[in-house]
Each structure stands twice: as structure tokens, then as C-alpha cells.
Design a protein around this motif. Sequence first.
Motif, mmCIF file in Angstrom:
data_model
loop_
_atom_site.group_PDB
_atom_site.id
_atom_site.type_symbol
_atom_site.label_atom_id
_atom_site.label_comp_id
_atom_site.label_asym_id
_atom_site.label_seq_id
_atom_site.Cartn_x
_atom_site.Cartn_y
_atom_site.Cartn_z
ATOM 1 N N UNK A 1 0.871 -1.179 0.000
ATOM 2 C CA UNK A 1 0.000 0.000 0.000
ATOM 3 C C UNK A 1 0.909 1.229 0.000
ATOM 4 N N UNK A 2 1.260 1.753 -1.170
ATOM 5 C CA UNK A 2 2.192 2.877 -1.253
ATOM 6 C C UNK A 2 1.759 4.063 -0.382
ATOM 7 N N UNK A 3 2.726 4.557 0.423
ATOM 8 C CA UNK A 3 2.470 5.727 1.258
ATOM 9 C C UNK A 3 1.454 5.513 2.357
ATOM 10 N N UNK B 1 -6.005 -6.463 13.337
ATOM 11 C CA UNK B 1 -5.822 -6.407 11.886
ATOM 12 C C UNK B 1 -4.687 -5.468 11.525
ATOM 13 N N UNK B 2 -3.846 -5.923 10.606
ATOM 14 C CA UNK B 2 -2.666 -5.175 10.194
ATOM 15 C C UNK B 2 -2.790 -4.825 8.711
ATOM 16 N N UNK B 3 -2.509 -3.576 8.372
ATOM 17 C CA UNK B 3 -2.641 -3.133 6.983
ATOM 18 C C UNK B 3 -1.373 -3.475 6.215
ATOM 19 N N UNK B 4 -1.494 -4.464 5.335
ATOM 20 C CA UNK B 4 -0.368 -4.890 4.525
ATOM 21 C C UNK B 4 -0.684 -4.819 3.033
ATOM 22 N N UNK B 5 -1.967 -4.872 2.706
ATOM 23 C CA UNK B 5 -2.416 -4.797 1.323
ATOM 24 C C UNK B 5 -3.590 -3.828 1.226
ATOM 25 N N UNK C 1 -6.494 -2.225 4.010
ATOM 26 C CA UNK C 1 -6.786 -0.808 4.253
ATOM 27 C C UNK C 1 -8.298 -0.578 4.212
ATOM 28 N N UNK C 2 -8.946 -1.163 3.218
ATOM 29 C CA UNK C 2 -10.389 -0.999 3.080
ATOM 30 C C UNK C 2 -11.129 -1.623 4.254
ATOM 31 N N UNK C 3 -10.682 -2.794 4.689
ATOM 32 C CA UNK C 3 -11.338 -3.493 5.794
ATOM 33 C C UNK C 3 -11.167 -2.727 7.105
ATOM 34 N N UNK C 4 -9.935 -2.285 7.388
ATOM 35 C CA UNK C 4 -9.685 -1.534 8.623
ATOM 36 C C UNK C 4 -10.471 -0.229 8.619
ATOM 37 N N UNK C 5 -10.539 0.431 7.492
ATOM 38 C CA UNK C 5 -11.312 1.682 7.397
ATOM 39 C C UNK C 5 -12.775 1.442 7.723
#
Length: 231
Positions: free
Chosen positions: A15-17, A210-214, A218-222
Motif C-alpha cells: 500500500x504505497x504511502x 488487523x494489520x494493513x499490509x495490502x 486498508x479498506x477493511x480496517x477503514x
Amino acid sequence: MIIGHIGARKGSKGVPGKNFRDICGKPLIDWSLDQLFESKRVDAVVVSTDSEEIYAHAVAKGALEIGLRPAHLATDTAGKWNVWQHALEEAEKHVGPASAFLDLDCTSPLRIEEDIDQALDLFFAQKPDMVMSCCDARKNPYFNLVEPDETGALHVSKPLPGGVVARQQAPVVYEHAASTYVVDPAYLKQAQALFEGRVIPYVMPASRCLDIDEEFDFRLVKLLMQEQLNG
């Protein structure tokens, strides 16, 4: 003296940036950084980064001015342990010896204040070398994780005599959740790797690990953060 730490590289292949990307109204890093600043138990905050933007942002919020992390700690292969060692060394130059080094992973923003307090309480009560956030593993290598042998046939990853026919019979297994760590500064300074000493679990609900790696993460955590914010 409890030093709170966040490590945030500017680069990310998945996930760039991501560490400075907006999520629910503020940069991802701020969901963890603000927890450190709001904690009554954290005496100083340090952010280790190779991003001038993230560094300036953190210092403006009150983080110690330790400069950007060295180039050899800013690569894809740089280990968390060496980043922690460098950050602790630089932070102690400003605030003196620490009694605990508290690391929050900014890609796991679903932890709550209670998780930080309970991890710290566990550390000071049990006095291990490190407390590491974990959650109950959804798959168990003694029961339903399998791997192929040299012929391609599948077998249980960690077979036990007689086998395990129900999940409840399998030994307890945790997932390492990259969320919250409390480390003994003396151990951090002398050890070469995370598991050299006595590392004990702080068990969190899987929903907060949950850890944001892809991009999907990001969508799920949001989505989950939006649910939290909406009560």
C-alpha cells in the motif's frame, strides 16, 4: 520513564504511502501517535522514519527530535529489532534511561487505550523481557494447517501421536499481532533478536489485531474504524 515509539517508513510495496495516507479523517500514523500522546503513562514519544514529511509532522506534534533513521534501517529488509535499538538509543540521549520501551505499530490502528494500559500492566507485573500482542490463531498447525511432503501429499504441519480430531484438543497457538509491544530496555540493548529472552503474550481480540499490509486490508480496517466511530 516510559518511551513510546512508532516506526514508519515512507515506502510500502503493498500500500504505497500507507503510513501517512488519510483514513477516517487523519493520517494512518496519527491513530497510534495520538494514543501515545494521550496516554498518561507515556513520558516521551519518538518516531523513527526515513520520511521528512512524517518526521516533521511527528515533531510538530511533540515527538523527540532524533533526526531521520539511518539509510541501512530504511530498507525493505531492515528488521524491527534494529530500528527499536536505534530509536531507544537516540531517545535516551534526550530523556535519560527508560524503564520500558512501548512500541505501537501504526499499521494496526484498531487497538484501544485499554490495550496499551493492560500490556504495560502485564509487563510491570510479570517482568518479562518483552510483552507482545497476540490473538487466538484462526488456524492451528496441530489440527487444520497442512503442508505438502516431497511427493506433494498433504500432512498436518505439526502432527501429534494419535492425531487431533477436534480443534479443542489441539495445543493453544497464538498469532503474532503486530500491534503493541512493551520491551525491557536492557534486553533491547543486549539481545540480537526478538525471541532470545522471555517473551509473553498480551492476548487481544482478533478484531483489534488487523494489520494493513495490502489494499484490501486498508479498506477493511477503514470500515471497522468507521463502525467504531459511529458507535
